[in-house]
Scaffold this active site. Structure first.
Site, mmCIF file in Angstrom:
data_model
loop_
_atom_site.group_PDB
_atom_site.id
_atom_site.type_symbol
_atom_site.label_atom_id
_atom_site.label_comp_id
_atom_site.label_asym_id
_atom_site.label_seq_id
_atom_site.Cartn_x
_atom_site.Cartn_y
_atom_site.Cartn_z
ATOM 1 N N ASP A 1 12.647 11.137 10.821
ATOM 2 C CA ASP A 1 13.047 12.447 11.360
ATOM 3 C C ASP A 1 14.263 12.407 12.287
ATOM 4 O O ASP A 1 14.847 13.437 12.579
ATOM 5 C CB ASP A 1 11.882 13.067 12.149
ATOM 6 C CG ASP A 1 10.733 13.452 11.235
ATOM 7 O OD1 ASP A 1 10.985 13.618 10.037
ATOM 8 O OD2 ASP A 1 9.608 13.575 11.725
ATOM 9 N N GLN B 1 11.474 11.143 -0.141
ATOM 10 C CA GLN B 1 12.355 10.905 1.005
ATOM 11 C C GLN B 1 12.084 9.567 1.692
ATOM 12 O O GLN B 1 12.917 9.044 2.406
ATOM 13 C CB GLN B 1 12.195 12.036 2.026
ATOM 14 C CG GLN B 1 12.665 13.355 1.484
ATOM 15 C CD GLN B 1 12.145 14.543 2.275
ATOM 16 O OE1 GLN B 1 12.737 14.950 3.243
ATOM 17 N NE2 GLN B 1 11.026 15.083 1.847
#
Ligand code: ADP
Length: 659
Positions: free
Chosen positions: A158, A292
């Site tokens: 993130d 991802q």
């Protein structure tokens, strides 16, 4: 390696969500730890393995971590552990660590994992006292390990953590998203469809924002900056206007934690519904999900994790009881450490600000780079420029390339043209670099002239490798005058810097040259002053590293040493960084040169490695490392000396690096 209990023992573990680069960090902790005289133990399956003990805590030796640099995920496993959240669980974990003589930890995980590590360290003396009271630990054993040293590395895709400019895995996740969106954009364009792509990021918009910028998305939703009420109409207007101007596809990127101003989630399905109902767009939703986290780590993640892992191991081995836990990260491309808990607290504060609806403060806490990227994105996603202000002084600004093509050049031109138009100026494209300036090959660029350039390699405007000569400036001045050019942006290499400099030299003679000239450094070689990284260098690095991964895969069965030659002119950046990222035994750089004694030593080391069971040797040679000890020479040398142990092959990557 000896099993003496007298040497320092450190434990390394990965915890929480996995992220690409964790293996590189583990490898670096192990090798730097051993190099510093310590024994390194892996704690498998994160905190759960620490609580369980036994086979979950095992030493890792130098060769145990060979060949893992390019592997995704984490070879030592990661888990979430309920047990570790309890005092009882942490007491068991403390016992298991001491049972193995471990009193220093390198924790690799997200803010949850690092919070757990900090709590564990705070409780350590009490946990030991409890174990002594229970009769599980002798007072002597407790007295020998009164302190638990802790350092943390942030493993999280993130990129939402304070204390580091980048977290381990974020760059790779961005690569995966960009690859996926580029692929989606191609099919979307064929069918004139719209795609809503959902990316990870519960409280953080980094991946959504940066992938939006990198793919030229039409609209992006982030948790930190919810759109103004009525966003549905604004989004539809933009997309409709884009279609009217000839856009063949639309991509909307939604962070999984995207919310509106009232704090309600903005679901991808709802965005699809809006586009379908209000614009009659054929719209599809793609949830990228665990893709991802997949694939191999990027060169950046491998190298950053390697640098951080090595520094963290050295720090934790030398740490004293007075040292509070540190978080290792990078700041301005350098390894940097700062107090762990302060960073965790600030990180959690952003999530709280978002929850409380204080979006201005949340954006501010994300930092200047994030805010700037967001502002740029907001300008670039428009379908058309804003009209000029009444009475505004409109400038005529020209853009051109100089030097070899570098991936990203077109992206830079696209941004410059659109930002210029957005400010109400006239933007001019010069063809074929300086040649176009000399010959007057200049044309006006519109908003849609750069459509699709965001992902296009090469240099659409064309470039020139010709160095400027004194006699060229009369004609250059003529073009500047004829076109009424008020300023020049050169996106290119050293030769571009030279051109900019020559403008200042010749301006007394040719007053038309007295205009502002700006250079944006773009070359795969990363050899320009005034910047830490040039446009194109990171792509070149990833191309090389992917090629070397394939070479390594093909060679494991054949006892072979590869001599890989990469570009770079007189700069060893690509060779050094690709060597680091692919685990090369040796790199030959122009900055260091090659000496006969070095070669003797390197050959002996290579032979030694193969005798000990190595199956693949890898050396990287920068193209100008030495004029005499060329790549063919090195191949002959290794081939001859390798004898029956191994053979040697060249691999000259050449212009592939710029692909
Ligand atoms: P991340 O590290 O990616 O943020 P989590 O928040 O799930 O992931 O944390 C991973 C593990 O770290 C948890 O399963 C738990 O074992 C441990 N942990 C997290 N927060 C704490 C805490 N406050 N106290 C003790 N352990 C914790």
């Amino acid at each position: 390696m000896s099993n003496k209990t007298t040497s320092k023992r450190i434990g390394v573990f990965t915890s929480g969500g996995d992220s690409q680069g964790m293996n590189a960090a583990v490898r670096a902790v192990v090798r730097a730890g051993i190099n510093a005289g310590a024994e390194v133990y892996a704690i498998y399956e994160g905190y759960q393995g620490m609580v369980e003990g036994g086979r979950y805590i095992r030493p890792l030796h130098w060769f145990d971590v060979g060949g893992i640099l390019q592997q995704g995920g984490t070879i030592i496993g990661s888990a979430r552990s309920k047990d570790f959240r309890t005092r009882e669980g942490r007491r068991r974990a403390a016992f298991n660590l001491l049972d193995n003589g471990i009193d220093a930890l390198v924790a690799i995980g997200g803010d949850g994992s690092l919070t757990g590590a900090n709590l564990f360290r705070q409780e350590w003396p009490e946990l030991l006292a409890e174990l002594v009271a229970e009769g599980k630990l002798t007072p002597e054993a407790a007295a020998a390990h009164t302190n638990l040293a802790v350092v943390g590395l942030v493993g999280s895709i993130d990129n939402d953590m304070f204390g580091t400019d980048m977290t381990i895995g974020a760059d790779t996740a961005l690569h995966r998203i960009v690859e996926a969106v580029d692929a989606i954009a191609a099919t979307a364009a064929s069918h004139q469809r719209s795609f809503v792509v959902e990316v990870m990021g519960r409280h953080a918009g980094y991946l959504a924002l940066m992938s939006g910028l990198a793919t030229g998305a039409d609209w992006v939703f982030l948790p930190e900056s919810p759109p103004a009420d009525g966003w549905e109409a604004a989004m539809c207007d933009t997309i409709h206007a884009g279609r009217a101007r000839g856009r063949r596809h639309n991509v909307v990127i939604v962070a999984e934690g995207a919310i509106d101003r009232q704090g309600n989630p903005i679901a991808s399905e709802y965005v699809k519904q809006v586009l379908t109902e209000q614009l009659d767009e054929d719209t599809r939703v793609t949830l990228l999900g665990h893709v991802q986290r997949g694939g191999t780590p990027s060169a950046f993640d491998r190298n950053m994790s390697t640098m951080l892992g090595a520094a963290a191991a050295e720090y934790v081995i030398a740490a004293t009881p007075a040292d509070e836990p540190q978080l290792f990260g990078i700041r301005d491309n350098e390894v940097f450490h700062s107090p762990l808990m302060e960073n965790v607290r600030k990180t959690q504060q952003v999530a709280e600000l978002i929850k409380a609806g204080d979006y201005t403060a949340a954006m501010e806490m994300r930092g200047r780079g994030f805010v700037e990227a967001y502002e740029t994105l907001k300008t670039l996603v428009q379908a058309q420029p804003r009209p000029a202000e009444p009475g505004q002084h409109q400038l005529r600004l020209a853009v051109l390339h100089m030097g070899g093509p570098a991936p990203g050049m077109n992206t830079a031109i696209r941004a410059a043209v659109r930002l210029g138009l957005d400010r109400g100026h006239t933007m001019l494209g010069v063809h074929n670099g300086m040649t176009g300036l000399i010959n007057g090959q200049v044309h006006e660029m519109q908003w849609m002239s750069v459509h699709g350039w965001v992902a296009r390699g090469g240099a659409e405007l064309g470039t020139s490798r010709q160095a400027p000569k004194a006699e060229d400036f009369a004609r250059i001045a003529q073009t500047l005058e004829a076109q009424g050019i008020d300023g020049l942006l050169i996106v290119g290499g050293w030769i571009g810097y030279q051109l900019a400099y020559q403008f200042t030299v010749h301006r007394a003679e040719h007053p038309a040259l007295a205009i502002p000239v700006v250079c944006v450094p773009a070359t795969i070689n990363n050899d320009l002053p005034g910047t830490e990284i040039t446009i194109g260098a990171d792509t070149a690095l990833n191309t090389i590293v992917n090629d070397v991964d394939k070479i390594k895969e093909s060679a494991v069965a054949s006892q072979r040493c590869y001599v890989v030659e990469v570009m770079g002119h007189d700069c060893g950046y690509l060779a050094l960084m690709s060597g680091l990222a692919s685990g090369a035994e040796r790199v030959y750089l122009p900055e260091v040169g090659i000496g006969l004694d070095d070669l003797r030593y390197d050959v002996a080391e290579m032979l030694d490695g193969f005798r000990q069971g190595k199956r693949l040797g890898l050396v990287m040679r920068s193209e100008h490392a030495d004029p005499y000890y060329t790549t063919p020479f090195l191949v002959s040398l290794y081939e001859k000396e390798g004898g029956a142990l191994f053979d040697a092959r060249p691999s000259i990557l050449g212009w592939r690096c710029a692909g």
